[in-house]
Structures are given as C-alpha cells and as structure tokens.
Design a protein around this motif. Structure first.
Motif, PDB file in Angstrom:
ATOM      1  N   VAL A   1       0.849  -1.179   0.000  1.00  0.00           N
ATOM      2  CA  VAL A   1       0.000   0.000   0.000  1.00  0.00           C
ATOM      3  C   VAL A   1       0.892   1.239   0.000  1.00  0.00           C
ATOM      4  O   VAL A   1       1.782   1.370   0.830  1.00  0.00           O
ATOM      5  CB  VAL A   1      -0.916   0.024   1.233  1.00  0.00           C
ATOM      6  CG1 VAL A   1      -1.788   1.275   1.209  1.00  0.00           C
ATOM      7  CG2 VAL A   1      -1.770  -1.236   1.282  1.00  0.00           C
ATOM      8  N   GLN A   2       0.624   2.132  -0.917  1.00  0.00           N
ATOM      9  CA  GLN A   2       1.373   3.389  -0.986  1.00  0.00           C
ATOM     10  C   GLN A   2       0.407   4.554  -0.830  1.00  0.00           C
ATOM     11  O   GLN A   2      -0.655   4.570  -1.453  1.00  0.00           O
ATOM     12  CB  GLN A   2       2.129   3.524  -2.314  1.00  0.00           C
ATOM     13  CG  GLN A   2       3.266   2.546  -2.492  1.00  0.00           C
ATOM     14  CD  GLN A   2       2.796   1.181  -2.957  1.00  0.00           C
ATOM     15  OE1 GLN A   2       1.946   1.078  -3.829  1.00  0.00           O
ATOM     16  NE2 GLN A   2       3.338   0.142  -2.361  1.00  0.00           N
TER      17      GLN A   2
ATOM     18  N   GLN B   1       0.369   8.856  -0.661  1.00  0.00           N
ATOM     19  CA  GLN B   1       1.132  10.064  -0.925  1.00  0.00           C
ATOM     20  C   GLN B   1       0.266  11.277  -0.635  1.00  0.00           C
ATOM     21  O   GLN B   1      -0.690  11.563  -1.350  1.00  0.00           O
ATOM     22  CB  GLN B   1       1.602  10.105  -2.374  1.00  0.00           C
ATOM     23  CG  GLN B   1       2.406  11.354  -2.720  1.00  0.00           C
ATOM     24  CD  GLN B   1       3.674  11.443  -1.909  1.00  0.00           C
ATOM     25  OE1 GLN B   1       4.515  10.547  -1.917  1.00  0.00           O
ATOM     26  NE2 GLN B   1       3.829  12.546  -1.165  1.00  0.00           N
TER      27      GLN B   1
ATOM     28  N   ALA C   1      -3.857   7.044  -3.020  1.00  0.00           N
ATOM     29  CA  ALA C   1      -3.528   5.693  -2.572  1.00  0.00           C
ATOM     30  C   ALA C   1      -3.386   4.749  -3.752  1.00  0.00           C
ATOM     31  O   ALA C   1      -4.057   4.905  -4.772  1.00  0.00           O
ATOM     32  CB  ALA C   1      -4.605   5.187  -1.627  1.00  0.00           C
ATOM     33  N   SER C   2      -2.529   3.764  -3.570  1.00  0.00           N
ATOM     34  CA  SER C   2      -2.356   2.743  -4.593  1.00  0.00           C
ATOM     35  C   SER C   2      -1.918   1.449  -3.921  1.00  0.00           C
ATOM     36  O   SER C   2      -1.524   1.442  -2.759  1.00  0.00           O
ATOM     37  CB  SER C   2      -1.316   3.182  -5.629  1.00  0.00           C
ATOM     38  OG  SER C   2      -0.058   3.380  -5.022  1.00  0.00           O
ATOM     39  N   GLY C   3      -2.027   0.383  -4.645  1.00  0.00           N
ATOM     40  CA  GLY C   3      -1.554  -0.891  -4.135  1.00  0.00           C
ATOM     41  C   GLY C   3      -2.634  -1.846  -3.680  1.00  0.00           C
ATOM     42  O   GLY C   3      -2.346  -3.013  -3.398  1.00  0.00           O
ATOM     43  N   ARG C   4      -3.853  -1.347  -3.549  1.00  0.00           N
ATOM     44  CA  ARG C   4      -4.958  -2.246  -3.217  1.00  0.00           C
ATOM     45  C   ARG C   4      -6.258  -1.529  -3.557  1.00  0.00           C
ATOM     46  O   ARG C   4      -6.254  -0.383  -3.995  1.00  0.00           O
ATOM     47  CB  ARG C   4      -4.917  -2.651  -1.752  1.00  0.00           C
ATOM     48  CG  ARG C   4      -5.107  -1.524  -0.768  1.00  0.00           C
ATOM     49  CD  ARG C   4      -5.095  -2.051   0.667  1.00  0.00           C
ATOM     50  NE  ARG C   4      -5.395  -0.982   1.607  1.00  0.00           N
ATOM     51  CZ  ARG C   4      -5.446  -1.127   2.920  1.00  0.00           C
ATOM     52  NH1 ARG C   4      -5.219  -2.319   3.460  1.00  0.00           N
ATOM     53  NH2 ARG C   4      -5.736  -0.123   3.703  1.00  0.00           N
ATOM     54  N   THR C   5      -7.382  -2.171  -3.299  1.00  0.00           N
ATOM     55  CA  THR C   5      -8.684  -1.602  -3.637  1.00  0.00           C
ATOM     56  C   THR C   5      -9.032  -0.495  -2.655  1.00  0.00           C
ATOM     57  O   THR C   5      -9.504  -0.745  -1.544  1.00  0.00           O
ATOM     58  CB  THR C   5      -9.764  -2.689  -3.635  1.00  0.00           C
ATOM     59  OG1 THR C   5      -9.366  -3.741  -4.504  1.00  0.00           O
ATOM     60  CG2 THR C   5     -11.095  -2.102  -4.092  1.00  0.00           C
TER      61      THR C   5
ATOM     62  N   ASN D   1      -9.256   7.197  -6.125  1.00  0.00           N
ATOM     63  CA  ASN D   1      -8.378   6.617  -5.094  1.00  0.00           C
ATOM     64  C   ASN D   1      -7.740   7.697  -4.227  1.00  0.00           C
ATOM     65  O   ASN D   1      -6.550   7.628  -3.886  1.00  0.00           O
ATOM     66  CB  ASN D   1      -7.282   5.756  -5.729  1.00  0.00           C
ATOM     67  CG  ASN D   1      -7.808   4.491  -6.343  1.00  0.00           C
ATOM     68  OD1 ASN D   1      -8.988   4.155  -6.196  1.00  0.00           O
ATOM     69  ND2 ASN D   1      -6.961   3.778  -7.055  1.00  0.00           N
TER      70      ASN D   1
ATOM     71  N   GLN E   1      -6.125  -1.582   8.028  1.00  0.00           N
ATOM     72  CA  GLN E   1      -5.635  -2.847   7.492  1.00  0.00           C
ATOM     73  C   GLN E   1      -6.781  -3.798   7.167  1.00  0.00           C
ATOM     74  O   GLN E   1      -6.582  -4.762   6.427  1.00  0.00           O
ATOM     75  CB  GLN E   1      -4.690  -3.513   8.477  1.00  0.00           C
ATOM     76  CG  GLN E   1      -5.287  -3.842   9.830  1.00  0.00           C
ATOM     77  CD  GLN E   1      -4.275  -4.506  10.734  1.00  0.00           C
ATOM     78  OE1 GLN E   1      -3.514  -5.364  10.310  1.00  0.00           O
ATOM     79  NE2 GLN E   1      -4.264  -4.104  12.001  1.00  0.00           N
TER      80      GLN E   1
ATOM     81  N   TYR F   1      -1.258   1.496   7.755  1.00  0.00           N
ATOM     82  CA  TYR F   1      -0.381   1.937   6.682  1.00  0.00           C
ATOM     83  C   TYR F   1      -0.357   3.458   6.642  1.00  0.00           C
ATOM     84  O   TYR F   1      -1.391   4.106   6.738  1.00  0.00           O
ATOM     85  CB  TYR F   1      -0.854   1.371   5.338  1.00  0.00           C
ATOM     86  CG  TYR F   1      -0.942  -0.130   5.329  1.00  0.00           C
ATOM     87  CD1 TYR F   1      -2.165  -0.770   5.457  1.00  0.00           C
ATOM     88  CD2 TYR F   1       0.203  -0.904   5.208  1.00  0.00           C
ATOM     89  CE1 TYR F   1      -2.252  -2.149   5.468  1.00  0.00           C
ATOM     90  CE2 TYR F   1       0.126  -2.287   5.212  1.00  0.00           C
ATOM     91  CZ  TYR F   1      -1.107  -2.899   5.347  1.00  0.00           C
ATOM     92  OH  TYR F   1      -1.186  -4.260   5.347  1.00  0.00           O
TER      93      TYR F   1
END
Length: 124
Positions: free
Chosen positions: A1-2, A4, A23-27, A76, A99, A113
């Motif tokens: 999970v990122q 920024q 956000a990125s890396g998951r739904t 996102n 999480q 995160y």
C-alpha cells in the motif's frame, strides 16, 4: 500500500488549504482512511477519519466545524479541507489507512499503513 499526501503549504491564520492523499496498491474503496498530524515536539494526533464508503466521518474536537474529510473512490483519493486555520494547526499531516476492509469505525491506533506527510504552516 502506498499513500502520498500533498497540498500542504504556508497560509495565514483564517485561511484555507485542501490536502489530498492518493492511494495505490490495493482496492482503495474497501478501506477506511484517516488524517493525523504531528506538530514539532509533540506526539502524533488523530485529526479525522472516514469509512470505506464515505458515509461515516469522525473528527477531533480541535478541528470539528473547521475541517472536512471526504473521499473520491473513483480517484483513489482522500481529501482534508481545512478552513479557518489557526497557528496551532501547524504540523506535518499524514494520511493513513486501515488494514481491514469494510469497517465502519477505526480506532486511531488501528491504522496500519502510513504515507509520507505534508507540512502545513499557519502564520499568525
């Protein structure tokens, strides 16, 4: 999970800023999001949270009525609109995410995160 965060800057007391957190890396749409801040020499504190579908929000008493959290699941991104800023709002602001998916409420210590922060400076 990122995560920024962006949108920080220098503003005069009484002014406004809007922070964004991409956000990125998951739904993204499945998870609650939150904003925290940490002033110099102080502990990190919870500012605001929003559940996965945007229908439940919560605010710290210190920002209630001045800050508004929102999210755009298509982009996102979670936002923090900050109005009537005060010098005591000066801090590094961080976004965070849960999480576990689809929870209505998340305790501040359950955010798992974190992104890099963005500095908000409010001058008097």
């Amino acid at each position: 999970v990122q995560l920024q965060a962006s949108g920080g800057g220098l503003v005069q007391a009484g002014g406004s800023l809007r922070l964004s957190c991409a956000a990125s890396g998951r739904t993204f749409s499945s998870y609650a999001m939150g904003w925290f801040r940490q002033a110099s020499g102080k502990e990190r504190e919870f500012v605001s949270g929003i559940n996965w579908n945007g229908l439940t929000t919560i605010y710290a008493d210190s920002v209630k009525g001045r800050f508004t959290i929102s999210r755009d699941n298509a982009k996102n991104t979670v936002y923090l609109q900050m109005n009537s800023l005060k010098p005591e709002d000066t801090a590094v602001y961080y976004c965070a995410t849960d999480q576990y998916s689809y929870r209505q409420t998340v305790r501040p210590n359950e955010y798992a995160y974190w992104g890099l922060g963005t500095l908000v400076t409010v001058s008097s």
